[in-house]
Design an enzyme around this catalytic site. Structure first.
Site, PDB file in Angstrom:
ATOM      1  N   CYS A  79       0.860  -1.215  -0.113  1.00 57.87           N
ATOM      2  CA  CYS A  79      -0.076  -0.060  -0.013  1.00 57.87           C
ATOM      3  C   CYS A  79       0.686   1.392   0.065  1.00 57.87           C
ATOM      4  CB  CYS A  79      -1.032  -0.069   1.244  1.00 57.87           C
ATOM      5  SG  CYS A  79      -2.243   0.843   1.019  1.00 57.87           S
ATOM      6  N   HIS A 169      -3.186  -4.818   1.601  1.00 61.17           N
ATOM      7  CA  HIS A 169      -2.745  -5.300   3.033  1.00 61.17           C
ATOM      8  C   HIS A 169      -2.543  -6.805   3.230  1.00 61.17           C
ATOM      9  CE1 HIS A 169      -2.291  -1.145   4.877  1.00 61.17           C
ATOM     10  NE2 HIS A 169      -3.094  -0.898   3.748  1.00 61.17           N
ATOM     11  N   GLU A 171      -1.032  -8.233   5.248  1.00 64.50           N
ATOM     12  CA  GLU A 171      -0.520  -8.395   6.701  1.00 64.50           C
ATOM     13  C   GLU A 171      -2.107  -8.450   7.577  1.00 64.50           C
ATOM     14  OE1 GLU A 171      -0.178  -5.829   4.977  1.00 64.50           O
ATOM     15  OE2 GLU A 171      -0.498  -4.009   6.257  1.00 64.50           O
TER      16      GLU A 171
HETATM   17  N1  GLN Z   1      -3.581   6.550   0.968  1.00 60.88           N
HETATM   18  C1  GLN Z   1      -2.225   6.207   1.633  1.00 60.88           C
HETATM   19  C2  GLN Z   1      -0.996   6.894   1.033  1.00 60.88           C
HETATM   20  O1  GLN Z   1      -1.383   7.710   0.000  1.00 60.88           O
HETATM   21  C3  GLN Z   1      -1.994   4.788   1.468  1.00 60.88           C
HETATM   22  C4  GLN Z   1      -2.870   3.928   2.364  1.00 60.88           C
HETATM   23  C5  GLN Z   1      -2.370   2.677   2.936  1.00 60.88           C
HETATM   24  O2  GLN Z   1      -1.490   2.479   3.362  1.00 60.88           O
HETATM   25  N2  GLN Z   1      -3.520   1.878   3.462  1.00 60.88           N
HETATM   26  O3  GLN Z   1      -0.171   7.102   1.440  1.00 60.88           O
END
Ligand code: GLN
Length: 189
Positions: A79, A169, A171
């Site tokens: 992410c 994610h 995890e």
């Molecule tokens: N929206 C977050 C970002 O731009 C990422 C979201 C996440 O890691 N769950 O960094």
């Protein structure tokens, strides 16, 4: 084998729990002194990529980690971690390590900006659960990048050599198949 987990912010504790299930030793990286020369792999968790990018620089972690990744240290970004490895975000130069030849879009799922769960095929693993939280997706990939999973026609997992990124994610699911994939990636020659 020993895996360093970037622990500045975000969902690092959940990655620790996933590695515990696989009995893989790990340590937290909170400051430059925490870096260990014999680190075999690095996990960059989800969280807020802009905050993590800023902290990496303030804590003098940016340069040494970038050098290790460029020298071939296996790295797994989830992410926000994906955003920190992407060469471009929304078509502009990204602020992270920029070691992966991908263009990412932030907060990219329109009405599904919040969180959602799907099950999709992951090349080489089979069906896996995917938890998305204000996730990015990968708009395009360049040379040397393999697409390993898509969701609704959008690229959500990619690999370039020893760099692996997921828009979701892994995890946060019970299943540790994707962490096992990363551990196998570290062991491959
Ligand atoms: N929206 C977050 C970002 O731009 C990422 C979201 C996440 O890691 N769950 O960094």
């Amino acid at each position: 084998m020993k895996i360093g987990i970037l622990a500045l912010q975000g969902a690092f504790a959940e990655h620790e729990a996933s590695l515990d299930k696989l009995h893989i030793p790990h340590f937290e990286i909170r400051q430059a002194d925490d870096l260990q020369d014999d680190m075999d792999g690095l996990i960059i968790p989800g969280g807020e990529s802009t905050v993590m990018g800023k902290l990496l620089k303030e804590l003098s972690l940016y340069e040494p980690l970038k050098a290790k990744i460029e020298a071939g240290l296996p790295v797994f970004g989830t992410c926000a971690g994906l955003l920190l490895l992407a060469k471009d975000i929304d078509g502009e130069d990204a602020l992270g390590f920029r070691t992966m030849n991908i263009t990412a879009r932030r907060n990219a799922y329109g009405r599904q900006l919040g969180s959602f769960f799907v099950e999709e095929d992951f090349k080489g693993i089979g069906t896996v659960g995917m938890t998305f939280i204000r996730a990015p997706y990968i708009e395009s990939v360049g040379d040397g990048v393999d697409v390993l999973a898509t969701c609704d026609g959008k690229i959500v997992v990619a690999r370039q050599g020893k760099q692996l990124v997921t828009a979701f994610h892994p995890e946060l699911t019970e299943d540790v198949k994707i962490h096992q994939y990363f551990v196998d990636m570290i062991s491959e020659n």
